[in-house]
Scaffold this motif. Structure first.
Motif, PDB file in Angstrom:
ATOM      1  N   LEU A  18      15.850  38.981  17.507  1.00  0.00           N
ATOM      2  CA  LEU A  18      16.076  38.318  18.789  1.00  0.00           C
ATOM      3  C   LEU A  18      16.731  36.955  18.605  1.00  0.00           C
ATOM      4  CD1 LEU A  18      12.778  39.174  20.677  1.00  0.00           C
ATOM      5  CD2 LEU A  18      15.058  40.063  21.136  1.00  0.00           C
ATOM      6  N   TYR A  19      16.332  36.227  17.582  1.00  0.00           N
ATOM      7  CA  TYR A  19      16.908  34.918  17.297  1.00  0.00           C
ATOM      8  C   TYR A  19      18.401  35.042  16.982  1.00  0.00           C
ATOM      9  CZ  TYR A  19      17.841  30.543  14.887  1.00  0.00           C
ATOM     10  OH  TYR A  19      18.378  29.357  14.494  1.00  0.00           O
ATOM     11  N   SER A  20      18.765  36.029  16.161  1.00  0.00           N
ATOM     12  CA  SER A  20      20.174  36.174  15.802  1.00  0.00           C
ATOM     13  C   SER A  20      21.014  36.572  17.011  1.00  0.00           C
ATOM     14  CB  SER A  20      20.345  37.190  14.677  1.00  0.00           C
ATOM     15  OG  SER A  20      19.981  38.480  15.123  1.00  0.00           O
ATOM     16  N   ARG A  21      20.472  37.376  17.910  1.00  0.00           N
ATOM     17  CA  ARG A  21      21.202  37.738  19.128  1.00  0.00           C
ATOM     18  C   ARG A  21      21.341  36.543  20.057  1.00  0.00           C
ATOM     19  NH1 ARG A  21      18.830  43.620  20.946  1.00  0.00           N
ATOM     20  NH2 ARG A  21      19.575  44.747  19.118  1.00  0.00           N
ATOM     21  N   ALA A  22      20.291  35.761  20.184  1.00  0.00           N
ATOM     22  CA  ALA A  22      20.312  34.621  21.096  1.00  0.00           C
ATOM     23  C   ALA A  22      21.242  33.523  20.588  1.00  0.00           C
ATOM     24  CB  ALA A  22      18.908  34.073  21.282  1.00  0.00           C
TER      25      ALA A  22
END
Length: 77
Positions: A18-22
């Motif tokens: 989720l962090y990499s997508r955000a």
């Protein structure tokens, strides 16, 4: 004990995904949010508080850094 470790690993994997997508979409929204907060604080007269003056500047800085990082990632060079 093994179940707990598996839950922690799955949670960590989900959080990093989720962090990499955000992080791909953080740049300009942080800049816009920082500018809006700065304008709101000025319009409401909350410029006497240091923390309220610094937070929008930090958001703008991170937004610019995120935008530049994203643009460099898109480039071939």
């Amino acid at each position: 004990m093994r179940k707990t470790l598996n839950i922690i690993r799955k949670s960590w994997a989900t959080a990093t995904r989720l962090y990499s997508r955000a992080m791909r979409h953080v740049g300009l929204p942080f800049v816009y949010g920082g500018v809006i907060c700065l304008a709101l604080f000025y319009a409401t007269g909350l410029t006497n508080y240091n923390i309220l003056s610094i937070l929008p500047v930090i958001a703008i800085f991170f937004g610019i850094a995120g935008y530049v990082k994203g643009e460099k990632r898109k480039s071939l060079y």
